[in-house]
Design a protein around this motif. Sequence first.
Motif, PDB file in Angstrom:
ATOM      1  N   LEU A 145      50.488 114.669  52.631  1.00  0.00           N
ATOM      2  CA  LEU A 145      49.869 113.351  52.543  1.00  0.00           C
ATOM      3  C   LEU A 145      49.467 112.845  53.930  1.00  0.00           C
ATOM      4  N   VAL A 146      50.348 113.026  54.899  1.00  0.00           N
ATOM      5  CA  VAL A 146      50.043 112.611  56.265  1.00  0.00           C
ATOM      6  C   VAL A 146      48.835 113.382  56.801  1.00  0.00           C
ATOM      7  N   GLU A 147      48.800 114.675  56.563  1.00  0.00           N
ATOM      8  CA  GLU A 147      47.682 115.484  57.034  1.00  0.00           C
ATOM      9  C   GLU A 147      46.380 115.076  56.360  1.00  0.00           C
ATOM     10  N   LEU A 148      46.439 114.721  55.064  1.00  0.00           N
ATOM     11  CA  LEU A 148      45.226 114.276  54.380  1.00  0.00           C
ATOM     12  C   LEU A 148      44.724 112.963  54.979  1.00  0.00           C
ATOM     13  N   GLU A 149      45.636 112.071  55.324  1.00  0.00           N
ATOM     14  CA  GLU A 149      45.208 110.823  55.974  1.00  0.00           C
ATOM     15  C   GLU A 149      44.600 111.112  57.337  1.00  0.00           C
ATOM     16  N   ARG A 150      45.191 112.030  58.089  1.00  0.00           N
ATOM     17  CA  ARG A 150      44.716 112.337  59.445  1.00  0.00           C
ATOM     18  C   ARG A 150      43.390 113.084  59.435  1.00  0.00           C
TER      19      ARG A 150
ATOM     20  N   GLY B 182      48.444 104.866  49.003  1.00  0.00           N
ATOM     21  CA  GLY B 182      48.537 106.161  49.662  1.00  0.00           C
ATOM     22  C   GLY B 182      48.599 106.031  51.172  1.00  0.00           C
ATOM     23  N   HIS B 183      47.767 105.128  51.733  1.00  0.00           N
ATOM     24  CA  HIS B 183      47.807 104.892  53.176  1.00  0.00           C
ATOM     25  C   HIS B 183      49.167 104.344  53.592  1.00  0.00           C
ATOM     26  N   ARG B 184      49.705 103.421  52.782  1.00  0.00           N
ATOM     27  CA  ARG B 184      50.990 102.816  53.134  1.00  0.00           C
ATOM     28  C   ARG B 184      52.107 103.852  53.101  1.00  0.00           C
TER      29      ARG B 184
ATOM     30  N   SER C 278      46.700 120.118  45.941  1.00  0.00           N
ATOM     31  CA  SER C 278      46.462 119.138  44.881  1.00  0.00           C
ATOM     32  C   SER C 278      47.675 119.007  43.967  1.00  0.00           C
ATOM     33  N   LYS C 279      48.303 120.125  43.635  1.00  0.00           N
ATOM     34  CA  LYS C 279      49.484 120.081  42.770  1.00  0.00           C
ATOM     35  C   LYS C 279      50.637 119.352  43.450  1.00  0.00           C
ATOM     36  N   HIS C 280      50.838 119.645  44.720  1.00  0.00           N
ATOM     37  CA  HIS C 280      51.902 118.960  45.456  1.00  0.00           C
ATOM     38  C   HIS C 280      51.672 117.450  45.483  1.00  0.00           C
ATOM     39  N   LEU C 281      50.430 117.032  45.731  1.00  0.00           N
ATOM     40  CA  LEU C 281      50.132 115.601  45.818  1.00  0.00           C
ATOM     41  C   LEU C 281      50.225 114.932  44.457  1.00  0.00           C
ATOM     42  N   ALA C 282      49.912 115.673  43.387  1.00  0.00           N
ATOM     43  CA  ALA C 282      50.079 115.117  42.039  1.00  0.00           C
ATOM     44  C   ALA C 282      51.550 114.862  41.744  1.00  0.00           C
ATOM     45  N   VAL C 283      52.416 115.797  42.152  1.00  0.00           N
ATOM     46  CA  VAL C 283      53.853 115.585  41.973  1.00  0.00           C
ATOM     47  C   VAL C 283      54.322 114.393  42.799  1.00  0.00           C
ATOM     48  N   LEU C 284      53.801 114.267  44.032  1.00  0.00           N
ATOM     49  CA  LEU C 284      54.183 113.147  44.895  1.00  0.00           C
ATOM     50  C   LEU C 284      53.780 111.817  44.261  1.00  0.00           C
TER      51      LEU C 284
ATOM     52  N   MET D 112      61.884 112.205  47.818  1.00  0.00           N
ATOM     53  CA  MET D 112      60.554 112.810  47.930  1.00  0.00           C
ATOM     54  C   MET D 112      60.626 114.048  48.815  1.00  0.00           C
ATOM     55  N   ASP D 113      59.876 115.053  48.435  1.00  0.00           N
ATOM     56  CA  ASP D 113      59.861 116.318  49.149  1.00  0.00           C
ATOM     57  C   ASP D 113      59.129 116.170  50.484  1.00  0.00           C
ATOM     58  N   LEU D 114      59.728 116.693  51.562  1.00  0.00           N
ATOM     59  CA  LEU D 114      59.130 116.548  52.881  1.00  0.00           C
ATOM     60  C   LEU D 114      57.791 117.280  53.001  1.00  0.00           C
ATOM     61  N   THR D 115      57.670 118.426  52.343  1.00  0.00           N
ATOM     62  CA  THR D 115      56.401 119.161  52.384  1.00  0.00           C
ATOM     63  C   THR D 115      55.279 118.319  51.811  1.00  0.00           C
TER      64      THR D 115
END
Length: 310
Positions: A9-14, A61-63, A33-39, A1-4
Amino acid sequence: MDLTRLRLLVELERLGTMGAVSEATGMGTSAISKHLAVLEREAGVRLLTPSGRRVRLTPAGHRLAEHAVGILARVEAAQAEMAGEGPPAGRVDLVTFISMAVPVVLPTLTRLRREHPGIEVRLIEHEPDQALELLRGGGADLGLVYEYSLVPRQVPEDITLHRIGSEPLLLVQSSENATGRRTMTRERLRGLSDAFWIANSRGSDEDELVRRMCATAGFRPLIRHRIDNLEAVSALAAAGWGVGLLPKLAATPRRRGVTHTPLGDLAGVRRIYLAARTGAWAWRPLRTLADSLRRTARGVLDPPDADDAL
């Protein structure tokens, strides 16, 4: 998985919204949104779900965000070790209970601003039950919480505590009716069997502590008043409306008209902990703030046992 993508994802949770993530990262919401769709495709599970005009994380997603905090922290630690230690930077949301704010938190923030200006701290006030829920849900990164030694707190498995100290408990009562300032005995406590007691309204642990303490003296306390403001508790006690428990830090400065009697082993102590999600401790800004809080606590609280040290 890409670190970016994991960072997003972490920032969206925070932060809670795509707009806030965009503001924090400088990346457009469409790109996020595109990055998270790929994730999501990489993870093979649904990470986001619509919530009105916004999106929120699914349980998966939280996990994954919890795992990502640890992954990113380890990558950051490796990069810092290879390239030479750089100054920590980032925002840490700190949830604390009120009696720690002035003697521990504020001096820490003053020193932190001088020593680590790249760390931004946002303060939130909550009692321990609410603080632990906030930490679990991502609404805070680091917490100061307490438990009474006679009423241990149940802590969720995904939260790790590090004890930073303790403080004794005192009986606060009107000076006119005071039984003395020497450490309370069962016999003297029994003399308060007809008194009205003052407790808080934000948790059951204080009620349980008062009941257990009074049970050793052979009576059941009458809890008449529920007051959350510790200064108001002292004011009511001074006016003769009841008696209550105060931790040592909340009893300073002393109000005229009240007497503080040490309770000793009858009530035990209040233990103070740093709390965070288990995977979050390696994040350098959080760790730096935690270490600074520990340093301040050494001059304010009684020291923790050796096996409780962070």
